[in-house]
Design a protein around this motif. Structure first.
Motif, PDB file in Angstrom:
ATOM      1  N   ASN A 127       0.992   3.567   5.083  1.00 35.24           N
ATOM      2  CA  ASN A 127       1.258   2.223   5.598  1.00 35.24           C
ATOM      3  C   ASN A 127       2.745   2.035   5.911  1.00 35.24           C
ATOM      4  O   ASN A 127       3.088   1.360   6.871  1.00 35.24           O
ATOM      5  CB  ASN A 127       0.821   1.174   4.563  1.00 35.24           C
ATOM      6  CG  ASN A 127      -0.478   0.512   4.953  1.00 35.24           C
ATOM      7  OD1 ASN A 127      -1.251   1.074   5.725  1.00 35.24           O
ATOM      8  ND2 ASN A 127      -0.725  -0.683   4.447  1.00 35.24           N
ATOM      9  N   THR A 135      -1.422  -4.571   5.528  1.00 35.59           N
ATOM     10  CA  THR A 135      -2.172  -4.751   4.283  1.00 35.59           C
ATOM     11  C   THR A 135      -2.789  -3.463   3.731  1.00 35.59           C
ATOM     12  O   THR A 135      -2.994  -2.500   4.458  1.00 35.59           O
ATOM     13  CB  THR A 135      -3.336  -5.717   4.537  1.00 35.59           C
ATOM     14  OG1 THR A 135      -4.116  -5.158   5.608  1.00 35.59           O
ATOM     15  CG2 THR A 135      -2.848  -7.084   4.923  1.00 35.59           C
ATOM     16  N   CYS A 136      -3.149  -3.536   2.457  1.00 39.19           N
ATOM     17  CA  CYS A 136      -3.847  -2.449   1.759  1.00 39.19           C
ATOM     18  C   CYS A 136      -5.140  -3.022   1.189  1.00 39.19           C
ATOM     19  O   CYS A 136      -5.156  -4.163   0.733  1.00 39.19           O
ATOM     20  CB  CYS A 136      -2.957  -1.944   0.624  1.00 39.19           C
ATOM     21  SG  CYS A 136      -3.742  -0.757  -0.464  1.00 39.19           S
ATOM     22  N   SER A 137      -6.212  -2.207   1.172  1.00 38.80           N
ATOM     23  CA  SER A 137      -7.451  -2.748   0.591  1.00 38.80           C
ATOM     24  C   SER A 137      -8.017  -1.842  -0.487  1.00 38.80           C
ATOM     25  O   SER A 137      -9.169  -1.963  -0.863  1.00 38.80           O
ATOM     26  CB  SER A 137      -8.489  -3.000   1.691  1.00 38.80           C
ATOM     27  OG  SER A 137      -8.687  -1.834   2.420  1.00 38.80           O
ATOM     28  N   VAL A 138      -7.191  -0.950  -0.994  1.00 37.90           N
ATOM     29  CA  VAL A 138      -7.712   0.057  -1.926  1.00 37.90           C
ATOM     30  C   VAL A 138      -8.188  -0.571  -3.245  1.00 37.90           C
ATOM     31  O   VAL A 138      -9.134  -0.099  -3.857  1.00 37.90           O
ATOM     32  CB  VAL A 138      -6.683   1.202  -2.124  1.00 37.90           C
ATOM     33  CG1 VAL A 138      -5.555   0.823  -3.054  1.00 37.90           C
ATOM     34  CG2 VAL A 138      -7.347   2.455  -2.580  1.00 37.90           C
ATOM     35  N   CYS A 142      -5.203  -1.782   6.449  1.00 35.71           N
ATOM     36  CA  CYS A 142      -6.550  -1.488   5.944  1.00 35.71           C
ATOM     37  C   CYS A 142      -7.415  -2.727   5.751  1.00 35.71           C
ATOM     38  O   CYS A 142      -8.616  -2.688   6.006  1.00 35.71           O
ATOM     39  CB  CYS A 142      -6.437  -0.680   4.651  1.00 35.71           C
ATOM     40  SG  CYS A 142      -5.933   1.017   5.007  1.00 35.71           S
ATOM     41  N   GLY A 201       0.786  -1.238   0.000  1.00 38.86           N
ATOM     42  CA  GLY A 201       0.000   0.000   0.000  1.00 38.86           C
ATOM     43  C   GLY A 201       0.806   1.269   0.000  1.00 38.86           C
ATOM     44  O   GLY A 201       1.928   1.323  -0.519  1.00 38.86           O
ATOM     45  N   CYS A 202       0.241   2.283   0.628  1.00 34.89           N
ATOM     46  CA  CYS A 202       0.715   3.662   0.451  1.00 34.89           C
ATOM     47  C   CYS A 202       1.775   4.066   1.467  1.00 34.89           C
ATOM     48  O   CYS A 202       2.129   3.294   2.361  1.00 34.89           O
ATOM     49  CB  CYS A 202      -0.475   4.606   0.587  1.00 34.89           C
ATOM     50  SG  CYS A 202      -1.246   4.500   2.216  1.00 34.89           S
ATOM     51  N   GLN A 255      -4.087  11.422   4.429  1.00 31.42           N
ATOM     52  CA  GLN A 255      -4.942  11.000   3.325  1.00 31.42           C
ATOM     53  C   GLN A 255      -5.377  12.204   2.512  1.00 31.42           C
ATOM     54  O   GLN A 255      -5.707  12.116   1.358  1.00 31.42           O
ATOM     55  CB  GLN A 255      -6.165  10.289   3.909  1.00 31.42           C
ATOM     56  CG  GLN A 255      -6.397   8.912   3.369  1.00 31.42           C
ATOM     57  CD  GLN A 255      -5.203   8.010   3.560  1.00 31.42           C
ATOM     58  OE1 GLN A 255      -4.769   7.804   4.666  1.00 31.42           O
ATOM     59  NE2 GLN A 255      -4.676   7.487   2.479  1.00 31.42           N
ATOM     60  N   VAL A 268     -11.089   3.833   1.829  1.00 31.13           N
ATOM     61  CA  VAL A 268     -10.254   4.347   2.920  1.00 31.13           C
ATOM     62  C   VAL A 268     -11.036   4.968   4.095  1.00 31.13           C
ATOM     63  O   VAL A 268     -10.716   4.677   5.251  1.00 31.13           O
ATOM     64  CB  VAL A 268      -9.186   5.322   2.383  1.00 31.13           C
ATOM     65  CG1 VAL A 268      -8.388   5.949   3.521  1.00 31.13           C
ATOM     66  CG2 VAL A 268      -8.242   4.557   1.483  1.00 31.13           C
ATOM     67  N   THR A 304     -11.811   2.276   6.340  1.00 27.97           N
ATOM     68  CA  THR A 304     -10.733   1.538   7.002  1.00 27.97           C
ATOM     69  C   THR A 304      -9.928   2.427   7.951  1.00 27.97           C
ATOM     70  O   THR A 304      -9.391   1.950   8.931  1.00 27.97           O
ATOM     71  CB  THR A 304      -9.749   0.926   5.974  1.00 27.97           C
ATOM     72  OG1 THR A 304      -9.122   1.976   5.237  1.00 27.97           O
ATOM     73  CG2 THR A 304     -10.439  -0.031   5.041  1.00 27.97           C
ATOM     74  N   ARG A 305      -9.858   3.717   7.649  1.00 23.33           N
ATOM     75  CA  ARG A 305      -9.035   4.602   8.481  1.00 23.33           C
ATOM     76  C   ARG A 305      -9.866   5.599   9.266  1.00 23.33           C
ATOM     77  O   ARG A 305      -9.328   6.389  10.031  1.00 23.33           O
ATOM     78  CB  ARG A 305      -7.995   5.332   7.627  1.00 23.33           C
ATOM     79  CG  ARG A 305      -6.901   4.396   7.127  1.00 23.33           C
ATOM     80  CD  ARG A 305      -5.733   5.142   6.518  1.00 23.33           C
ATOM     81  NE  ARG A 305      -4.686   4.224   6.138  1.00 23.33           N
ATOM     82  CZ  ARG A 305      -3.622   3.944   6.897  1.00 23.33           C
ATOM     83  NH1 ARG A 305      -3.468   4.492   8.068  1.00 23.33           N
ATOM     84  NH2 ARG A 305      -2.721   3.088   6.459  1.00 23.33           N
TER      85      ARG A 305
END
Ligand code: 5AD
Ligand code: SF4
Length: 434
Positions: free
Chosen positions: A17, A50-53, A83, A13-14, A196, A161, A164-165
């Motif tokens: 993260n 993890t990332c979930s985008v 995320c 992810g970004c 973000q 996002v 998740t955030r």
């Protein structure tokens, strides 16, 4: 001396993260004496941040847990963070019981609490850790990443996002200054301010409150002695008021590279995405940047194949690409995400059409990039060197974000030096120190 405990961490992810991983490494080191290892089979604790985008990395998570289970020591614990942890919560443990705990993207400061609790799940998205003073760990001594806000208040209809955030909360400016000052004290000349939606800074604080906006924060941060470069990511085009752009252009410490995420060039699609601006507003902001600061590079994010995107909508995106001539393009095929409005829109675009559009967009951007990079020959850039490379080379970034290589040794590490460009390629420049 007891054997140190070893931590293996994988970060997807970004930049947010990446910084969350640094925070967890610091907390685990300072409170539980873990040291980092790159060797999974040696680890006592394995974290997957993890990332979930988009959907792909989520699907990969479960197959990866399987692989990690085969390679790890039997006693090693596995924690899923970030995320996807926020979004799937205890479902992760139901689907993969070998996972020991789940820690959401908004709960990073609890890492040392959850490691000892079998099947702990900490994923509240309203948890306020905006005034938590994390331990110190930085992957680069030359550049610091510092969070200025957590969460996101925007309701872009494609984006998971906010789910998740959580809601956006700004970090007190004194805490930000304190963190940057510490990093500068240990050799960092550059900071990357992270959030973000960075230019919404100051709209809401947690327990603490103060009157300050992003422009005010930039002014405050730039007073830090020894700090020479300020970058930030990501800003939102909607909050790029004139005062902010004037500060961006006039403040010599602010690097002349700005990310202006377009998402789509079509005004009706921007409305369906709930981005809050039109094509005209977007072009107006980019024109303002170019007028105030012609040397600035502008990068962007574009999604193709958003529900309802017609050929004509896509042509509008191509038009904006051509007009602004973005230096860097991060382009994605729309991926329907749970907990988002657009996932329920009818008129989802045929994936083959979306792929064809993505290829066209990227091919055109490649042509633009070749022209931009080709025009760099003979130019002089101030380069901040931060990475030794094989064969007596050293790499760094120009003020406007270009990757530059020269022949050189350790003596250049951590130095900002003028370089004349002698060779260009699509991804990087070569030069000689002058
Ligand atoms: N599908 C494809 N791309 C997405 N992004 C965010 N959500 C989605 C999605 N559902 C892209 C946006 C954002 C970048 C970080 O990821 O372009 O700016
Ligand atoms: Fe991925 Fe977005 Fe979470 Fe970053 S904030 S890790 S890009 S889902």
């Amino acid at each position: 001396m007891p054997e140190p405990k070893r931590l293996f961490i994988e970060t997807l992810g970004c930049a947010m993260n990446v910084r969350d991983s640094e925070h967890m490494i610091a907390e685990l080191n300072q409170k539980e004496h873990y040291i980092l290892t790159q060797d999974l089979s040696q680890a006592d604790l394995i974290l997957i941040n993890t990332c979930s985008v988009r959907e792909k990395p989520v699907a990969k998570l479960f197959s990866e847990i399987g692989v990690f289970n085969k390679k790890k020591k039997p006693s090693a614990k596995i924690g899923v963070c970030g995320c996807t942890a926020s979004h799937l919560g205890e479902e992760i443990i139901r689907r993969a019981p070998s996972v020991d705990f789940v820690l959401g993207a908004r709960n990073v400061s609890k890492i040392t609490e959850v490691i000892g609790v079998k099947h702990a799940v900490e994923v509240e998205t309203d948890y306020d850790e905006s005034t938590y003073a994390f331990g110190e760990y930085r992957s680069s001594p030359f550049k610091a990443m510092v969070n200025i806000s957590i969460g996101c208040d925007k309701g872009c209809t494609f984006c998971i996002v906010p789910a998740t955030r959580g809601e956006e909360i700004s970090i007190p400016s004194d805490l930000i200054v304190q963190e940057i000052t510490k990093a500068v004290g240990t050799g960092a000349k550059e900071v990357m301010l992270l959030g973000q939606n960075v230019n919404n800074y100051g709209r809401r604080f947690g327990a603490h409150n103060e009157e300050i906006n992003f422009t005010g924060l930039l002014q405050k941060v730039s007073k830090i002695e020894g700090l020479e470069r300020i970058r930030f990511t990501s800003p939102h085009p909607l909050h790029m008021d004139d005062a902010f752009l004037e500060e961006f252009a006039a403040n010599p410490k602010i690097c002349k590279q700005i990310h202006v995420p377009l998402q789509s060039g079509s005004t009706p699609l921007l409305k369906a995405m709930k981005r809050g601006y039109t094509q005209e507003n977007f072009l107006n902001r980019c024109a303002k940047i170019r007028a105030l600061c012609p040397e600035a590079t502008i990068s962007t994010d574009i999604i193709v194949g958003f529900p309802g995107e017609s050929d004509a909508d896509f042509e509008e995106t191509m038009k904006v690409l051509e007009q602004v001539r973005f230096e860097q393009l991060f382009s994605f095929k729309y991926s329907p995400r749970p907990l988002t409005e657009a996932a329920h829109y009818e008129a989802q675009v045929d994936p083959e059409i979306a792929s064809a559009r993505l290829s066209r967009l990227q091919a055109h951007h490649t042509e633009i990039l070749d022209e931009i990079m080709g025009a760099q020959l003979g130019k002089i850039h101030a380069v901040y060197f931060d990475e030794l490379k094989p064969h007596g080379r050293i790499a760094g970034r120009s003020d406007d974000g270009k990757l530059v290589f020269v022949e050189g040794s350790e003596a250049l590490l951590g130095e900002i030096v003028d370089v004349r460009i002698t060779k260009s390629s699509r991804g990087a420049l070569d030069g000689e120190v002058i």
